[in-house]
Motif scaffolding. Sequence first.
Motif, PDB file in Angstrom:
ATOM      1  N   GLN A 206       0.827  -1.207   0.000  1.00 20.81           N
ATOM      2  CA  GLN A 206       0.000   0.000   0.000  1.00 20.81           C
ATOM      3  C   GLN A 206       0.862   1.258   0.000  1.00 20.81           C
ATOM      4  O   GLN A 206       0.539   2.246  -0.671  1.00 20.81           O
ATOM      5  N   SER A 207       1.964   1.227   0.729  1.00 18.70           N
ATOM      6  CA  SER A 207       2.870   2.371   0.767  1.00 18.70           C
ATOM      7  C   SER A 207       3.492   2.618  -0.605  1.00 18.70           C
ATOM      8  O   SER A 207       3.578   3.763  -1.074  1.00 18.70           O
ATOM      9  N   LEU A 208       3.932   1.553  -1.267  1.00 18.72           N
ATOM     10  CA  LEU A 208       4.507   1.702  -2.597  1.00 18.72           C
ATOM     11  C   LEU A 208       3.460   2.175  -3.595  1.00 18.72           C
ATOM     12  O   LEU A 208       3.745   3.020  -4.454  1.00 18.72           O
ATOM     13  N   ALA A 209       2.244   1.662  -3.481  1.00 16.43           N
ATOM     14  CA  ALA A 209       1.165   2.107  -4.369  1.00 16.43           C
ATOM     15  C   ALA A 209       0.893   3.594  -4.193  1.00 16.43           C
ATOM     16  O   ALA A 209       0.650   4.319  -5.173  1.00 16.43           O
ATOM     17  N   THR A 210       0.939   4.065  -2.951  1.00 15.21           N
ATOM     18  CA  THR A 210       0.735   5.493  -2.692  1.00 15.21           C
ATOM     19  C   THR A 210       1.836   6.324  -3.330  1.00 15.21           C
ATOM     20  O   THR A 210       1.578   7.395  -3.911  1.00 15.21           O
ATOM     21  N   GLU A 211       3.071   5.829  -3.256  1.00 16.21           N
ATOM     22  CA  GLU A 211       4.182   6.533  -3.893  1.00 16.21           C
ATOM     23  C   GLU A 211       4.001   6.589  -5.402  1.00 16.21           C
ATOM     24  O   GLU A 211       4.180   7.641  -6.027  1.00 16.21           O
ATOM     25  N   ILE A 212       3.634   5.468  -5.996  1.00 17.41           N
ATOM     26  CA  ILE A 212       3.414   5.438  -7.442  1.00 17.41           C
ATOM     27  C   ILE A 212       2.265   6.346  -7.837  1.00 17.41           C
ATOM     28  O   ILE A 212       2.329   7.055  -8.853  1.00 17.41           O
ATOM     29  N   ALA A 213       1.207   6.351  -7.028  1.00 15.39           N
ATOM     30  CA  ALA A 213       0.039   7.168  -7.331  1.00 15.39           C
ATOM     31  C   ALA A 213       0.348   8.659  -7.301  1.00 15.39           C
ATOM     32  O   ALA A 213      -0.395   9.469  -7.863  1.00 15.39           O
ATOM     33  N   SER A 214       1.453   9.042  -6.657  1.00 16.62           N
ATOM     34  CA  SER A 214       1.826  10.459  -6.587  1.00 16.62           C
ATOM     35  C   SER A 214       2.572  10.925  -7.840  1.00 16.62           C
ATOM     36  O   SER A 214       2.809  12.121  -8.011  1.00 16.62           O
ATOM     37  N   ARG A 215       2.949   9.985  -8.717  1.00 23.33           N
ATOM     38  CA  ARG A 215       3.655  10.336  -9.944  1.00 23.33           C
ATOM     39  C   ARG A 215       2.663  10.684 -11.051  1.00 23.33           C
ATOM     40  O   ARG A 215       1.465  10.410 -10.942  1.00 23.33           O
ATOM     41  N   SER A 216       3.169  11.259 -12.133  1.00 18.92           N
ATOM     42  CA  SER A 216       2.315  11.599 -13.272  1.00 18.92           C
ATOM     43  C   SER A 216       1.626  10.342 -13.799  1.00 18.92           C
ATOM     44  O   SER A 216       2.296   9.383 -14.208  1.00 18.92           O
ATOM     45  N   PRO A 217       0.306  10.306 -13.805  1.00 11.00           N
ATOM     46  CA  PRO A 217      -0.384   9.105 -14.288  1.00 11.00           C
ATOM     47  C   PRO A 217      -0.117   8.831 -15.765  1.00 11.00           C
ATOM     48  O   PRO A 217      -0.089   7.671 -16.186  1.00 11.00           O
ATOM     49  N   ASP A 218       0.087   9.878 -16.552  1.00  8.18           N
ATOM     50  CA  ASP A 218       0.408   9.666 -17.965  1.00  8.18           C
ATOM     51  C   ASP A 218       1.738   8.945 -18.113  1.00  8.18           C
ATOM     52  O   ASP A 218       1.884   8.019 -18.914  1.00  8.18           O
ATOM     53  N   ALA A 219       2.741   9.385 -17.344  1.00  7.71           N
ATOM     54  CA  ALA A 219       4.066   8.779 -17.425  1.00  7.71           C
ATOM     55  C   ALA A 219       4.050   7.342 -16.925  1.00  7.71           C
ATOM     56  O   ALA A 219       4.684   6.454 -17.521  1.00  7.71           O
ATOM     57  N   VAL A 220       3.350   7.086 -15.822  1.00  7.83           N
ATOM     58  CA  VAL A 220       3.304   5.739 -15.265  1.00  7.83           C
ATOM     59  C   VAL A 220       2.630   4.774 -16.244  1.00  7.83           C
ATOM     60  O   VAL A 220       3.122   3.662 -16.493  1.00  7.83           O
ATOM     61  N   ARG A 221       1.515   5.203 -16.842  1.00  7.27           N
ATOM     62  CA  ARG A 221       0.831   4.336 -17.804  1.00  7.27           C
ATOM     63  C   ARG A 221       1.684   4.094 -19.047  1.00  7.27           C
ATOM     64  O   ARG A 221       1.715   2.979 -19.582  1.00  7.27           O
ATOM     65  N   ALA A 222       2.358   5.138 -19.512  1.00  7.77           N
ATOM     66  CA  ALA A 222       3.238   4.978 -20.675  1.00  7.77           C
ATOM     67  C   ALA A 222       4.371   4.015 -20.359  1.00  7.77           C
ATOM     68  O   ALA A 222       4.754   3.176 -21.189  1.00  7.77           O
ATOM     69  N   ALA A 223       4.906   4.108 -19.144  1.00  4.99           N
ATOM     70  CA  ALA A 223       5.989   3.217 -18.737  1.00  4.99           C
ATOM     71  C   ALA A 223       5.519   1.761 -18.723  1.00  4.99           C
ATOM     72  O   ALA A 223       6.230   0.864 -19.194  1.00  4.99           O
ATOM     73  N   LYS A 224       4.319   1.513 -18.210  1.00  2.00           N
ATOM     74  CA  LYS A 224       3.820   0.135 -18.197  1.00  2.00           C
ATOM     75  C   LYS A 224       3.604  -0.369 -19.615  1.00  2.00           C
ATOM     76  O   LYS A 224       3.926  -1.534 -19.921  1.00  2.00           O
ATOM     77  N   ARG A 225       3.077   0.462 -20.491  1.00  2.00           N
ATOM     78  CA  ARG A 225       2.889   0.029 -21.881  1.00  2.00           C
ATOM     79  C   ARG A 225       4.214  -0.401 -22.502  1.00  2.00           C
ATOM     80  O   ARG A 225       4.302  -1.437 -23.172  1.00  2.00           O
ATOM     81  N   LEU A 226       5.249   0.393 -22.285  1.00  8.29           N
ATOM     82  CA  LEU A 226       6.549   0.087 -22.878  1.00  8.29           C
ATOM     83  C   LEU A 226       7.186  -1.149 -22.253  1.00  8.29           C
ATOM     84  O   LEU A 226       7.776  -1.986 -22.945  1.00  8.29           O
ATOM     85  N   LEU A 227       7.069  -1.269 -20.934  1.00  8.96           N
ATOM     86  CA  LEU A 227       7.710  -2.382 -20.240  1.00  8.96           C
ATOM     87  C   LEU A 227       7.039  -3.724 -20.520  1.00  8.96           C
ATOM     88  O   LEU A 227       7.651  -4.781 -20.337  1.00  8.96           O
TER      89      LEU A 227
END
Length: 284
Positions: A206-227
Amino acid sequence: MHIDGIKDNRVTVNLHNGIADVRLNRADKRNALDDALFQSLAAAGDALTSLPGLRAVVLSGEGESFCAGLDFGSFKGMSQRDGKTSTIGTMVAEDAMTHLAQQVCWVWQEVPVPVIAALQGHALGGGMQIALCADIRIAHPDTQLSVREVFWGLIPDMTGTLMLSQLVRPDVARELVYSARILQADEGHALGLITHLSEDPLVAAQSLATEIASRSPDAVRAAKRLLTRKLKAEAAEQFAAERQEIHRLIGSANQNEAVKAYFEKREPEFTDADSGELDHRRQK
């Protein structure tokens, strides 16, 4: 959060600040997978693939275990070689590349945001394969892990042959599959199966999810698509091969013997591969 397709409260989904808390909810059975849980878990994942505002997912199991694998009751239908005794071998859609048992794992790769699995107690067989399809795995050091299917005369047919090969060396993947041995999460961490160890994996997830949720959602989604891009390119062919192999094994003499010997508390007595199996290998 109400989701159509979740049966008997088998899975719970709660959304807070963009983080979906998804929990297998069959604690009295160590969250073992039966038809209803298969369907509910796939429905939950599918709903999250298009949920607005989603930033991260934490996937866990209620009670003492994450998921102990296939419900023992499900083995009763395996004497039917056509697989029609259960819905878990049904394709999720006419043009899909997964059947239901594969989709409960693969759907976490289809969810467009990071999925963090929090593991405790047991992650065996199908439970382990579900965890392998999360982006990140956090486990209590004592969690028991196993790609357990060969023990039952089967093969990891829920995307496991693809996902395991992405995480560990080829020889390690083969040893874990062939032996079907149970290992603890501290060894799994050393091998690369587990991302982090924690005395409280759910809180850590949950702590890591909160950290990820604080990042740009566009960047995080783009990163998952690429990875996941190359992984998805290999998936359809590998999943079809899994389905072909499991269809040959379910209900076969040696598979029935593996299950029967376990319940009769004796060593199994297997026969050699029959001529049809050998011909099948030669054709390949």
